[in-house]
Design a protein around this motif. Structure first.
Motif, PDB file in Angstrom:
ATOM      1  N   SER A  68      14.028 -49.491 -12.529  1.00  0.00           N
ATOM      2  CA  SER A  68      14.195 -49.306 -13.972  1.00  0.00           C
ATOM      3  C   SER A  68      14.438 -47.848 -14.341  1.00  0.00           C
ATOM      4  O   SER A  68      15.027 -47.550 -15.385  1.00  0.00           O
ATOM      5  CB  SER A  68      12.957 -49.811 -14.712  1.00  0.00           C
ATOM      6  N   HIS A  69      14.001 -46.936 -13.492  1.00  0.00           N
ATOM      7  CA  HIS A  69      14.116 -45.513 -13.794  1.00  0.00           C
ATOM      8  C   HIS A  69      15.279 -44.840 -13.082  1.00  0.00           C
ATOM      9  O   HIS A  69      15.432 -43.625 -13.157  1.00  0.00           O
ATOM     10  CB  HIS A  69      12.806 -44.808 -13.464  1.00  0.00           C
ATOM     11  N   TYR A  70      16.123 -45.632 -12.387  1.00  0.00           N
ATOM     12  CA  TYR A  70      17.338 -45.067 -11.811  1.00  0.00           C
ATOM     13  C   TYR A  70      18.315 -44.812 -12.956  1.00  0.00           C
ATOM     14  O   TYR A  70      18.793 -45.751 -13.604  1.00  0.00           O
ATOM     15  CB  TYR A  70      17.969 -46.039 -10.817  1.00  0.00           C
ATOM     16  N   GLN A  71      18.625 -43.572 -13.193  1.00  0.00           N
ATOM     17  CA  GLN A  71      19.518 -43.200 -14.291  1.00  0.00           C
ATOM     18  C   GLN A  71      20.125 -41.845 -13.992  1.00  0.00           C
ATOM     19  O   GLN A  71      19.771 -41.202 -12.993  1.00  0.00           O
ATOM     20  CB  GLN A  71      18.746 -43.170 -15.612  1.00  0.00           C
ATOM     21  N   THR A  72      21.051 -41.415 -14.825  1.00  0.00           N
ATOM     22  CA  THR A  72      21.701 -40.125 -14.614  1.00  0.00           C
ATOM     23  C   THR A  72      21.780 -39.358 -15.933  1.00  0.00           C
ATOM     24  O   THR A  72      21.760 -39.953 -17.024  1.00  0.00           O
ATOM     25  CB  THR A  72      23.126 -40.284 -14.059  1.00  0.00           C
ATOM     26  N   VAL A  73      21.872 -38.056 -15.798  1.00  0.00           N
ATOM     27  CA  VAL A  73      22.077 -37.158 -16.936  1.00  0.00           C
ATOM     28  C   VAL A  73      23.277 -36.282 -16.624  1.00  0.00           C
ATOM     29  O   VAL A  73      23.343 -35.690 -15.534  1.00  0.00           O
ATOM     30  CB  VAL A  73      20.832 -36.277 -17.181  1.00  0.00           C
ATOM     31  N   ALA A  74      24.228 -36.204 -17.521  1.00  0.00           N
ATOM     32  CA  ALA A  74      25.372 -35.312 -17.350  1.00  0.00           C
ATOM     33  C   ALA A  74      24.995 -33.921 -17.855  1.00  0.00           C
ATOM     34  O   ALA A  74      24.481 -33.766 -18.956  1.00  0.00           O
ATOM     35  CB  ALA A  74      26.583 -35.829 -18.109  1.00  0.00           C
ATOM     36  N   ALA A  75      25.229 -32.915 -17.024  1.00  0.00           N
ATOM     37  CA  ALA A  75      24.901 -31.532 -17.395  1.00  0.00           C
ATOM     38  C   ALA A  75      26.160 -30.682 -17.338  1.00  0.00           C
ATOM     39  O   ALA A  75      27.010 -30.860 -16.459  1.00  0.00           O
ATOM     40  CB  ALA A  75      23.836 -30.969 -16.462  1.00  0.00           C
ATOM     41  N   ARG A  76      26.253 -29.729 -18.265  1.00  0.00           N
ATOM     42  CA  ARG A  76      27.443 -28.872 -18.325  1.00  0.00           C
ATOM     43  C   ARG A  76      27.091 -27.593 -19.063  1.00  0.00           C
ATOM     44  O   ARG A  76      26.381 -27.621 -20.075  1.00  0.00           O
ATOM     45  CB  ARG A  76      28.582 -29.585 -19.067  1.00  0.00           C
ATOM     46  N   VAL A  77      27.580 -26.464 -18.559  1.00  0.00           N
ATOM     47  CA  VAL A  77      27.493 -25.188 -19.260  1.00  0.00           C
ATOM     48  C   VAL A  77      28.926 -24.729 -19.491  1.00  0.00           C
ATOM     49  O   VAL A  77      29.696 -24.584 -18.535  1.00  0.00           O
ATOM     50  CB  VAL A  77      26.706 -24.142 -18.457  1.00  0.00           C
ATOM     51  N   SER A  78      29.301 -24.508 -20.719  1.00  0.00           N
ATOM     52  CA  SER A  78      30.708 -24.313 -21.067  1.00  0.00           C
ATOM     53  C   SER A  78      31.358 -23.136 -20.362  1.00  0.00           C
ATOM     54  O   SER A  78      32.551 -23.182 -20.045  1.00  0.00           O
ATOM     55  CB  SER A  78      30.849 -24.152 -22.586  1.00  0.00           C
ATOM     56  N   ASP A  79      30.596 -22.073 -20.089  1.00  0.00           N
ATOM     57  CA  ASP A  79      31.199 -20.882 -19.481  1.00  0.00           C
ATOM     58  C   ASP A  79      30.566 -20.533 -18.139  1.00  0.00           C
ATOM     59  O   ASP A  79      30.570 -19.372 -17.721  1.00  0.00           O
ATOM     60  CB  ASP A  79      31.093 -19.692 -20.437  1.00  0.00           C
ATOM     61  N   ALA A  80      30.056 -21.519 -17.451  1.00  0.00           N
ATOM     62  CA  ALA A  80      29.396 -21.252 -16.173  1.00  0.00           C
ATOM     63  C   ALA A  80      29.547 -22.461 -15.245  1.00  0.00           C
ATOM     64  O   ALA A  80      29.721 -23.591 -15.708  1.00  0.00           O
ATOM     65  CB  ALA A  80      27.914 -20.941 -16.404  1.00  0.00           C
ATOM     66  N   PRO A  81      29.524 -22.209 -13.924  1.00  0.00           N
ATOM     67  CA  PRO A  81      29.302 -20.902 -13.317  1.00  0.00           C
ATOM     68  C   PRO A  81      30.580 -20.070 -13.250  1.00  0.00           C
ATOM     69  O   PRO A  81      31.643 -20.607 -12.954  1.00  0.00           O
ATOM     70  CB  PRO A  81      28.831 -21.236 -11.900  1.00  0.00           C
ATOM     71  N   ARG A  82      30.467 -18.784 -13.543  1.00  0.00           N
ATOM     72  CA  ARG A  82      31.539 -17.869 -13.192  1.00  0.00           C
ATOM     73  C   ARG A  82      31.632 -17.796 -11.679  1.00  0.00           C
ATOM     74  O   ARG A  82      30.780 -18.311 -10.976  1.00  0.00           O
ATOM     75  CB  ARG A  82      31.269 -16.498 -13.807  1.00  0.00           C
ATOM     76  N   HIS A  83      32.680 -17.168 -11.172  1.00  0.00           N
ATOM     77  CA  HIS A  83      32.938 -17.224  -9.732  1.00  0.00           C
ATOM     78  C   HIS A  83      31.763 -16.724  -8.894  1.00  0.00           C
ATOM     79  O   HIS A  83      31.540 -17.189  -7.773  1.00  0.00           O
ATOM     80  CB  HIS A  83      34.203 -16.434  -9.392  1.00  0.00           C
TER      81      HIS A  83
END
Length: 211
Positions: A161-176
């Motif tokens: 029941s607790h198998y789930q996902t979260v989408a994560a994103r940082v708009s300007d990262a990671p830089r190189h």
């Protein structure tokens, strides 16, 4: 309901000496699924720390342990403090996960070096009052790309029941030359979980199914 905030590092966090540039918190709560409110509505959150990659310019044989030990504990505390605050306490958290994204100038091993280590993972588990191994994702990507962070139950990893996902994103990262390190958690299961559990499954083999 969604909320995203981006915080400038405080002087306390600067003192970690990890080149912290940004902390990003994302929170969501599903209030309706298939037209029905979940019986156990869950709030999910991810916290991402954008730091400089301490191994830029080193070779493939570089020993990563010293920086793991120096960086991991502070990151674990920073990210879990934010999760605990966002979700109302460690006691409310039921599922967790972790992830890292290394910038294009780094090795994939640099991402793993910060999350696949007791200096980070053991402390995240302790601070969030869990017992399970923490599921994970890691990748190399350009700035702004998403990563899907898997979660499972913090004490009973076989609880579907607790198998789930979260989408994560940082708009300007990671830089190189950066790494994004993420911890994520949920206060409950997926909406309307009903696919059973490994503890109640029948015995299924090729012979029993005719496959």
């Amino acid at each position: 309901m969604q909320e995203r905030t981006e915080d400038r590092p405080s002087s306390t966090h600067d003192d970690l000496g990890i080149g912290l540039r940004k902390v990003v918190l994302y929170v969501d709560r599903v209030v309706s699924e298939a037209g029905t409110a979940p019986a156990l509505p869950a709030t999910r959150a991810s916290v991402a720390a954008v730091i400089r990659n301490p191994w830029i310019g080193t070779g493939a044989k570089e020993d990563l342990l010293e920086q793991q030990a120096a960086i991991g504990p502070g990151l674990a505390r920073l990210l879990t403090d934010r999760l605990v605050t966002a979700l109302g306490g460690a006691h409310r958290i039921e599922a967790f996960g972790k992830a890292a994204i290394v910038g294009t100038a780094g090795e994939l091993e640099h991402a793993g070096a910060l999350i696949h280590t007791p200096y980070f993972g053991n402390l995240v588990r302790e601070f969030l009052e869990g017992e399970s191994i923490i599921c994970f994702a890691d990748t190399r990507a350009a700035a702004g790309e998403d990563i899907t962070v898997p979660l499972w139950h913090k004490s009973h990893a076989a609880t579907r029941s607790h198998y789930q996902t979260v989408a994560a994103r940082v708009s300007d990262a990671p830089r190189h030359d950066e790494i994004v390190v993420i911890a994520a958690a949920s206060t409950g299961p997926r909406p309307h979980p009903r696919i059973g559990d490994r503890l109640t499954d029948p015995t299924v083999t090729a012979a029993t199914t005719g496959a």
